[in-house]
Design a protein around this motif. Structure first.
Motif, short mmCIF file in Angstrom:
data_model
loop_
_atom_site.label_atom_id
_atom_site.label_comp_id
_atom_site.label_asym_id
_atom_site.label_seq_id
_atom_site.Cartn_x
_atom_site.Cartn_y
_atom_site.Cartn_z
N THR A 71 0.79 -1.10 -0.10
CA THR A 71 0.05 -0.18 -0.10
C THR A 71 0.90 1.19 0.25
O THR A 71 2.04 1.09 0.32
N GLU A 72 0.28 2.40 -0.30
CA GLU A 72 1.14 3.68 -0.35
C GLU A 72 1.39 3.93 1.08
O GLU A 72 2.70 4.17 1.10
N ILE A 73 0.57 4.10 1.84
CA ILE A 73 1.04 4.25 3.40
C ILE A 73 0.18 3.44 3.97
O ILE A 73 -0.65 2.83 3.56
N GLY A 123 -3.44 4.20 3.32
CA GLY A 123 -3.88 4.41 2.12
C GLY A 123 -4.42 3.24 1.30
O GLY A 123 -4.60 2.41 1.67
N LEU A 158 -1.42 -0.13 -3.88
CA LEU A 158 -0.68 -0.02 -5.29
C LEU A 158 -1.30 -1.16 -6.33
O LEU A 158 -1.29 -0.91 -7.31
N ARG A 179 -3.10 -3.53 -11.39
CA ARG A 179 -2.23 -2.25 -10.91
C ARG A 179 -3.01 -1.04 -10.79
O ARG A 179 -3.96 -0.65 -11.78
#
Length: 503
Positions: free
Chosen positions: A396-398, A401, A404, A414
């Protein structure tokens, strides 16, 4: 016991050893109470041709309330003779009594000629010389009365009432007053009584489905006149087909809207008869057909258009759904019912479209405007899964978040664009039970979380908060994902699921 058993001096309750000692060649057959009950129910169905008020009398008798029905069969004596003759033709030896009270009728059926008719006011003179058994008392009470010399109903009538009540109980006087008509005894019918009913006696029995379908609109036409006078229609109809050999077929048809027009009623039963097919056995034919109406409701005449035709769009849809359910069953037509839950897969349930719980209105959603742009209705995918499908999210991005990439049904996607999160919490009013179930299940790590989630589902709710994301993959397909659980709030990494797809 039948007459042959009485002639052999056998008695009810006699042991098998005693009976064989008297008659060694006697044949013993085990009783089947369930089969006896089914036979009595079939006989009660057949007696519906005389009156809809038919009640059971123990395990071997029936009560028929023929008030207002005797004139249809030529009088009380003709009705009683017809019942006895019909039972005899079916292979039954029966005894019947007709009187102004159920108690006296019961006594006449058990202690008189096969068919005994009493006039109103003859109850006292008829009961005087009969034994106490005709009052339907407990054997213990009868034995106590006989021990003091009271062996007939007349002796009880002549005795003072107060001492009888003190020594033998109030039931003795109640049964006596019921038999004499001084206290009313209600006969509770075994089946609900229809609001309206119409029947046709046939000179020649019919056995073809086409003949039955031609007869239904004619019966419905007779019902329509009564419906118009009452300003009502019916949502439940029942067709009774009485076979000449005593069998009765009951066919019910339910409508979404109250009906009273003959054509729609005929269409409903056309589908029901087509669904039954070979299950409807005419045998030697049906000599009596009855159409009854249950669950009546007010029915107003619709306002007609300028061309004289009433707007019937809603009625056409209702009639179509009624015909589908009549052919395929209630589960063929379902409607959504809103449920007190924010979780998408539990926010609605499907119930039968006819006569189910009233449909609840969805909460009002504020309109989008310039002052409150954030209060617009949230976007939802075109297709929601009945159960969220697990997906694999490696990165994950954060921590809080969107993913991805994610793997769903063995295919890797994607993420090109994402929007969120939209947080949906579980039902707060069910949360304590779910938390308690989760605390009991498992200990530590992934096993604890899995066991806790299962226990929470068993308690009626998922206990973890969800963060939803609307994502679009590189090929332009859009998905609705959510992460179950909050980082730092659980012992294991939260899981990801796919809730629905948009394109």
């Amino acid at each position: 016991m039948d007459e042959e058993a009485e002639r052999l001096r056998l008695k009810v309750g006699m042991g098998i050893a005693d009976a064989r000692a008297m008659y060694p060649a006697i044949e013993i057959v085990a009783e089947d109470p369930a089969a006896d009950r089914r036979l009595l129910e079939a006989l009660a169905d057949w007696c519906d041709r005389y009156t809809p008020l038919v009640a059971f009398d123990g395990t071997d008798g029936l009560f028929l309330d023929i008030t207002g029905c005797a004139h249809l069969f030529g009088g009380e004596e003709a009705l009683l003779d017809g019942i006895l003759a019909s039972f005899f033709e079916q292979g039954f030896r029966t005894r019947a009594g007709l009187a102004g009270t159920p108690g006296t009728a019961w006594a006449a059926a058990h202690f008189s000629l096969p068919g005994k008719t009493l006039e109103d006011g003859d109850e006292r003179s008829f009961l005087e010389d009969l034994p106490l058994f005709v009052l339907r008392l407990e054997p213990k009470t009868i034995a106590s009365l006989e021990s003091v010399g009271l062996r007939t109903v007349g002796s009880v009538m002549a005795a003072p009432r107060a001492p009888l009540a003190r020594r033998f109980g109030a039931m003795l006087l109640l049964r006596l007053d019921q038999a004499l008509g001084e206290v009313e005894e209600a006969v509770s019918p075994r089946l609900p009584v229809p609001a309206l009913s119409v029947e046709r006696h046939l000179a020649e029995p019919i056995g073809l489905v086409e003949d039955i379908e031609q007869l239904i609109p004619k019966l419905a036409t007779s019902l329509k006149q009564d419906f118009e006078r009452r300003g009502e229609g019916a949502r439940l109809f029942e067709l009774l087909l009485f076979r000449v050999d005593g069998a009765v077929s009951r066919i019910a048809a339910r409508a979404s809207l109250p009906l009273r027009e003959p054509v729609p009623v005929g269409r409903l039963f056309h589908e029901r008869l087509a669904a039954l097919g070979a299950a409807l056995e005419p045998g030697y034919g049906f000599d009596l057909v009855r159409l009854s109406a249950f669950e009546t409701a007010a029915l107003d005449t619709p306002q007609a258009d300028l061309d004289g035709k009433a707007a019937a769009a809603d009625e056409d849809v209702a009639l179509f759904s009624d015909r589908v359910r009549a052919r395929l069953g209630r589960a063929a037509m379902l409607m959504p019912l809103l449920v007190d839950s924010h979780l998408p897969e539990r926010a609605a349930s499907l119930v039968p479209a006819d006569g189910g719980p009233p449909e609840r209105k969805a909460p009002a959603v504020p309109r989008e405007n310039d002052d409150y742009p954030s209060r617009r209705a949230p976007e939802r995918p075109l297709r929601l899964f009945s159960r969220p499908e697990p997906i694999d999210v490696p990165v994950t991005e954060i921590p809080e978040g969107p993913p991805l990439t994610f793997r769903w049904r063995r295919a890797m996607h994607r993420v090109a664009r994402a929007e969120g999160p939209e947080r949906i919490a579980p039902e707060w009013w069910l949360q304590p039970a779910a938390e308690a179930a989760a605390d009991i299940a498992g200990d530590g790590g992934k096993d604890r979380r899995k066991a806790g989630r299962q226990a929470a589902e068993d308690a009626g709710t998922a206990r973890l908060t969800r963060d939803y994301f609307r994502v679009e993959d590189a090929d332009g397909r859009r998905y609705w994902l959510f992460r179950e659980g909050l980082y730092g709030k659980t012992d294991a990494v939260p899981c990801w699921y796919l809730q629905g797809v948009s394109a």
